[in-house]
Design a protein around this motif. Structure first.
Motif, mmCIF file in Angstrom:
data_model
loop_
_atom_site.group_PDB
_atom_site.id
_atom_site.type_symbol
_atom_site.label_atom_id
_atom_site.label_comp_id
_atom_site.label_asym_id
_atom_site.label_seq_id
_atom_site.Cartn_x
_atom_site.Cartn_y
_atom_site.Cartn_z
ATOM 1 N N ILE A 54 18.416 -10.374 75.262
ATOM 2 C CA ILE A 54 19.825 -10.003 75.205
ATOM 3 C C ILE A 54 19.922 -8.481 75.260
ATOM 4 C CG2 ILE A 54 21.961 -10.100 73.853
ATOM 5 C CD1 ILE A 54 21.023 -12.860 74.722
ATOM 6 N N ALA A 55 20.738 -7.952 76.168
ATOM 7 C CA ALA A 55 20.939 -6.511 76.273
ATOM 8 C C ALA A 55 21.949 -6.070 75.214
ATOM 9 C CB ALA A 55 21.450 -6.149 77.661
ATOM 10 N N LEU A 56 21.518 -5.199 74.308
ATOM 11 C CA LEU A 56 22.380 -4.713 73.227
ATOM 12 C C LEU A 56 22.673 -3.233 73.453
ATOM 13 C CD1 LEU A 56 23.768 -4.930 70.455
ATOM 14 C CD2 LEU A 56 21.511 -4.591 69.390
ATOM 15 N N GLU A 57 23.957 -2.887 73.517
ATOM 16 C CA GLU A 57 24.346 -1.518 73.835
ATOM 17 C C GLU A 57 25.476 -1.033 72.921
ATOM 18 O OE1 GLU A 57 25.608 1.058 77.836
ATOM 19 O OE2 GLU A 57 25.613 -1.129 77.872
ATOM 20 N N PHE A 58 25.418 0.228 72.550
ATOM 21 C CA PHE A 58 26.471 0.851 71.744
ATOM 22 C C PHE A 58 27.197 1.876 72.612
ATOM 23 C CE2 PHE A 58 27.477 3.985 68.097
ATOM 24 C CZ PHE A 58 28.763 3.457 67.969
ATOM 25 N N LYS A 59 28.517 1.702 72.771
ATOM 26 C CA LYS A 59 29.304 2.587 73.612
ATOM 27 C C LYS A 59 30.365 3.318 72.797
ATOM 28 C CE LYS A 59 28.903 0.308 78.111
ATOM 29 N NZ LYS A 59 29.655 -0.242 79.258
ATOM 30 N N TYR A 60 30.381 4.640 72.961
ATOM 31 C CA TYR A 60 31.431 5.465 72.374
ATOM 32 C C TYR A 60 31.411 6.807 73.093
ATOM 33 C CZ TYR A 60 27.822 8.099 69.860
ATOM 34 O OH TYR A 60 26.739 8.884 69.559
ATOM 35 N N ASP A 61 32.482 7.557 72.962
ATOM 36 C CA ASP A 61 32.575 8.856 73.628
ATOM 37 C C ASP A 61 31.788 9.890 72.819
ATOM 38 O OD1 ASP A 61 33.228 11.188 74.881
ATOM 39 O OD2 ASP A 61 35.402 10.918 74.790
ATOM 40 N N SER A 62 30.571 10.170 73.242
ATOM 41 C CA SER A 62 29.684 11.074 72.499
ATOM 42 C C SER A 62 30.153 12.532 72.564
ATOM 43 C CB SER A 62 28.253 10.962 73.022
ATOM 44 O OG SER A 62 28.206 11.263 74.405
#
Length: 201
Positions: free
Chosen positions: A70-78
């Protein structure tokens, strides 16, 4: 003789280990339910670095997600400096651990889990989106009730989401869910933003 029996012994030990972990999880969840219902669970709301907390939890589950393909990714405007959220950092870890565990557990091989955080109208809004088995509108009505699970073929106590909702509510937040059968589920946690004085905006 010992070499021939080794695989069988290993299988038996794995069954015992899995059963032990399942029982431990059930006991832990039941204790949490009892404490929440009796009001003995301590929730200390304070300004919390939500990005840091979520980032740590996502990292914690990276190995497990990879094992399950399972591809686990965290997205936010860094590039953006996020304000702190009013929450309990320890309870917040429990919340996102539960949500990400479910997103992996109820997913499909080769699927994905996307965790994101945005700022919206006085709240920090976190979402955990999966590409899993999803739920019907009828199943959604039972979502946050005790002992209910989306699939009886997947291990679990059916208490995690009830506990998660209780914790989010006690932190002054809100948890919402959207789902479509066969296409996945999105859980959204809204927490009030703390201002510079460390209180809710």
């Amino acid at each position: 003789l010992q070499e021939k029996s080794s695989p069988e012994v290993s299988n038996i030990m794995k069954v015992i280990k899995d059963a032990s972990e399942s029982l431990t999880g059930l006991v832990s969840d039941l204790l949490n339910v009892a404490r929440l219902e009796s009001g003995t669970v301590k929730v200390s709301v304070h300004p919390t670095d939500l990005i840091s907390v979520v980032q740590d939890i996502v990292l914690k589950f990276k190995d497990e997600s990879e094992k399950q393909n399972i591809a686990l990714e965290f997205k936010y405007d860094s590039s953006k400096k996020f304000p702190f959220a009013m929450s309990d950092s320890e309870r917040l870890k429990e919340v996102f651990s539960n949500l990400i565990t479910n997103a992996i557990k109820y997913n499909k091989k080769g699927g994905s889990v996307e965790v994101s955080v945005v700022e919206d109208d006085g709240f920090l809004v976190s979402s955990v989106k999966d590409t899993g088995i999803g739920m019907t509108s009828e199943e959604m009505k039972k979502l946050f009730t005790k002992f209910w699970r989306a699939s009886q073929n997947i291990e679990g106590t059916g208490l995690g989401l009830w506990i998660t909702k209780q914790l989010v509510t006690r932190m002054g937040g809100e948890i919402l869910a959207e789902s479509e059968k066969g296409k996945g589920t999105v859980f959204t946690v809204k927490l009030p933003i703390a201002n510079r004085d460390g209180v809710q905006e």
